[in-house]
Design a protein around this motif. Structure first.
Motif, PDB file in Angstrom:
ATOM      1  N   TRP A 194       9.870   1.280  -2.104  1.00 34.24           N
ATOM      2  CA  TRP A 194      10.640   2.150  -2.479  1.00 34.24           C
ATOM      3  C   TRP A 194       9.986   3.460  -3.154  1.00 34.24           C
ATOM      4  O   TRP A 194      10.532   4.459  -2.886  1.00 34.24           O
ATOM      5  N   TYR A 233      15.863   8.843  -1.660  1.00 30.35           N
ATOM      6  CA  TYR A 233      15.415   7.762  -2.569  1.00 30.35           C
ATOM      7  C   TYR A 233      16.521   7.753  -3.722  1.00 30.35           C
ATOM      8  O   TYR A 233      17.043   6.804  -4.162  1.00 30.35           O
ATOM      9  N   ARG A 270      18.386   4.345  -3.938  1.00 24.32           N
ATOM     10  CA  ARG A 270      18.122   3.363  -5.147  1.00 24.32           C
ATOM     11  C   ARG A 270      19.208   3.493  -6.242  1.00 24.32           C
ATOM     12  O   ARG A 270      19.130   2.454  -6.865  1.00 24.32           O
ATOM     13  N   GLY A 315      21.296  -0.452  -3.882  1.00 25.91           N
ATOM     14  CA  GLY A 315      19.898  -0.081  -4.332  1.00 25.91           C
ATOM     15  C   GLY A 315      19.747  -0.611  -5.686  1.00 25.91           C
ATOM     16  O   GLY A 315      18.681  -1.221  -6.085  1.00 25.91           O
TER      17      GLY A 315
END
Length: 338
Positions: free
Chosen positions: A290, A301, A305, A310
């Motif tokens: 990550w 991201y 995430r 995520g």
């Protein structure tokens, strides 16, 4: 020039490769079957040579030092003379009636004014012991029996992903996109499908159950215990896919959304396999993955995430990890990925 080149990567496949190759021979003189013996130690090489002797205009046996599934696909692509290119793994096979329909469409497209970049068809999960076979279909996502582009795609939900089993690419397109799969690495079929997508302008979907994807061998790469043992290879593929493109620069909104969803599934599978291993080392590898995404593409991201999947695979503590695995199993069942 042949109409279709089919690469069959083989490593110690003598127990099942004949079913695969026999199903492909139905294509006749319009196709070539490239059997790539990837440094096998059983009778795979001899069987490949026997097929070449019996079908010299159709079958070509290629022998190489062991380089893994990706290197076998690379060898097939280098040796392909067909207008179109397909990979069929040696423990899988194809349906005869669907095969003939596909060849008919490829023949029609080859003589048409518009170049076809990618043909898509259904595949069947031939899961050992399963009474009801799951079929991956795309008729809710793609127009049927016609040429179309990304703007014509309807809704591809997360479980309706395109796998190597689904696609036949134009051979030159694969070369133009610079496709070269890493050696000694499993799970490269994800790269094989993913990397060429931005080069694809025209598609054709045939609603036929062509590819039969066998699941059931204990040593199979999609077996979860095997995946955990080979987790570093999964992580390599995951990173290569992150690096392949800045997905937010892809002009087509629908293609961009699909490729982001594909990366989300890859991040989720990698994360859960690392959690399921139960080792501190692999938990650190999950965090590193990550972090890598964050360094390479902060915008992506943030999207992945803090999305549903995520968040689910990054819950804190032992209790959180148990919930992550439970959520993964539910998602796996709902979306159908392995």
């Amino acid at each position: 020039m042949k109409l279709l080149s089919i690469t069959v990567p083989c490593y110690n496949s003598d127990g099942y490769m004949t079913r695969c190759i026999d199903s492909l021979l139905v294509g006749g003189e319009e196709i070539e079957i490239l059997i790539v013996d990837d440094g096998s130690t059983d009778r795979t090489a001899q069987i490949a040579d026997e097929y070449q002797r019996h079908f010299p205009g159709i079958v070509k046996a290629i022998h190489q030092e062991n380089g893994g599934h990706g290197e076998a696909v690379n060898s097939g692509l280098k040796n392909a003379t067909g207008l179109y290119f397909k990979v069929v793994d040696s423990d899988d096979w194809v349906n005869e009636a669907a095969y003939k329909k596909i060849l008919s469409v490829l023949h029609q497209m080859a003589g048409g004014r518009t170049t076809l970049d990618m043909l898509i068809s259904n595949f069947v999960y031939e899961k050992q012991g399963a009474v009801h076979k799951k079929v991956m279909r795309y008729k809710t996502a793609f127009p049927v029996d016609e040429l179309f582009g990304w703007k014509d795609v309807m809704h591809l939900h997360r479980g309706q992903y395109i796998l190597m089993h689904s696609v036949i690419y134009r051979t030159q397109l694969l070369r133009e996109c610079g496709l070269e799969l890493p050696k000694h690495t499993f799970y490269v079929d994800n790269i094989f499908v993913y990397q060429p997508l931005p080069y694809v302008k025209t598609m054709y979907y045939l609603d036929v159950n062509f590819y039969r994807y066998f699941i059931g061998r204990e040593d199979q790469s999609v077996n979860e215990e095997v995946m955990i043992r080979r987790i570093d290879q999964q992580l390599l593929v995951n990173r290569l896919m992150i690096d392949a493109y800045d997905v937010f620069r892809i002009p087509s909104r629908k293609l961009r959304k699909y490729m982001i969803n594909y990366l989300e599934i890859m991040m989720t599978v990698s994360s859960i396999m690392l959690i399921r291993s139960g080792t501190e080392e692999n938990l650190n590898k999950k965090n590193d993955l990550w972090k890598y995404l964050k360094q390479q593409n902060l915008r992506l991201y943030i999207k992945l995430r803090f999305g549903l999947l995520g968040r689910a695979c990054n819950l804190p503590g032992k209790g959180g990890r148990k919930l992550s695995i439970a959520a993964y199993k539910i998602t796996q069942h709902f979306f159908g990925f392995n």
